[in-house]
Design a protein around this motif. Structure first.
Motif, PDB file in Angstrom:
ATOM      1  N   LYS A  16       0.824  -1.214   0.000  1.00 25.71           N
ATOM      2  CA  LYS A  16       0.000   0.000   0.000  1.00 25.71           C
ATOM      3  C   LYS A  16       0.854   1.259   0.000  1.00 25.71           C
ATOM      4  CE  LYS A  16      -4.127  -1.849   2.204  1.00 25.71           C
ATOM      5  NZ  LYS A  16      -4.989  -1.834   3.404  1.00 25.71           N
ATOM      6  N   LEU A  17       2.000   1.184   0.690  1.00 19.75           N
ATOM      7  CA  LEU A  17       2.896   2.334   0.793  1.00 19.75           C
ATOM      8  C   LEU A  17       3.928   2.387  -0.336  1.00 19.75           C
ATOM      9  CD1 LEU A  17       3.579   2.255   4.644  1.00 19.75           C
ATOM     10  CD2 LEU A  17       2.062   3.816   3.392  1.00 19.75           C
ATOM     11  N   GLY A  18       3.979   1.342  -1.144  1.00 19.81           N
ATOM     12  CA  GLY A  18       4.976   1.280  -2.212  1.00 19.81           C
ATOM     13  C   GLY A  18       6.394   1.108  -1.686  1.00 19.81           C
ATOM     14  N   GLU A  19       6.522   0.377  -0.595  1.00 19.60           N
ATOM     15  CA  GLU A  19       7.819   0.189   0.065  1.00 19.60           C
ATOM     16  C   GLU A  19       8.245  -1.272   0.023  1.00 19.60           C
ATOM     17  OE1 GLU A  19       9.727   2.560   1.279  1.00 19.60           O
ATOM     18  OE2 GLU A  19       8.283   4.196   1.050  1.00 19.60           O
ATOM     19  N   LYS A  20       9.501  -1.506   0.322  1.00 17.61           N
ATOM     20  CA  LYS A  20      10.040  -2.862   0.463  1.00 17.61           C
ATOM     21  C   LYS A  20       9.757  -3.355   1.883  1.00 17.61           C
ATOM     22  CE  LYS A  20      12.353  -3.063  -3.480  1.00 17.61           C
ATOM     23  NZ  LYS A  20      12.014  -3.959  -4.529  1.00 17.61           N
ATOM     24  N   HIS A  63      13.477  -8.646   1.738  1.00 19.85           N
ATOM     25  CA  HIS A  63      14.819  -8.842   2.295  1.00 19.85           C
ATOM     26  C   HIS A  63      14.680  -9.457   3.682  1.00 19.85           C
ATOM     27  CE1 HIS A  63      16.293  -6.092  -0.800  1.00 19.85           C
ATOM     28  NE2 HIS A  63      15.305  -5.280  -0.438  1.00 19.85           N
ATOM     29  N   VAL A  64      15.702 -10.204   4.080  1.00 26.81           N
ATOM     30  CA  VAL A  64      15.725 -10.767   5.429  1.00 26.81           C
ATOM     31  C   VAL A  64      17.090 -10.481   6.038  1.00 26.81           C
ATOM     32  CG1 VAL A  64      15.528 -12.843   6.847  1.00 26.81           C
ATOM     33  CG2 VAL A  64      14.122 -12.617   4.795  1.00 26.81           C
ATOM     34  N   ILE A  65      17.082  -9.872   7.207  1.00 27.57           N
ATOM     35  CA  ILE A  65      18.306  -9.674   7.979  1.00 27.57           C
ATOM     36  C   ILE A  65      18.354 -10.797   9.005  1.00 27.57           C
ATOM     37  CG2 ILE A  65      19.506  -8.170   9.606  1.00 27.57           C
ATOM     38  CD1 ILE A  65      17.986  -5.821   8.233  1.00 27.57           C
TER      39      ILE A  65
END
Length: 64
Positions: A11-15, A39-41
């Motif tokens: 919805k926010l256009g983020e990763k 991504h996974v840290i």
């Protein structure tokens, strides 16, 4: 929680980045990608039987 995070990120256009903390958990990172993380840290910690919020807080400082 990953799926809800994915919804919000979309919805926010983020990763979406997941943080996986534990002992011998690196093999679980792909599973989080499968569920929607971009991504996974991974923070490997041998102290798996002790919960101490300062240890986890320190792990997040390094991930910035």
């Amino acid at each position: 929680m990953i799926r809800k995070g994915r919804e919000i990120a979309d919805k926010l256009g983020e990763k979406l980045t997941a943080v996986l903390v534990g002992y011998n958990v690196e093999n679980k990172a792909e599973e989080l990608i499968h569920y929607g993380a971009d991504h996974v840290i991974v923070v490997e910690m041998k102290i798996r039987h002790i919960y101490d919020k300062t240890i986890y807080k320190g792990a997040f400082k390094f991930s910035k």
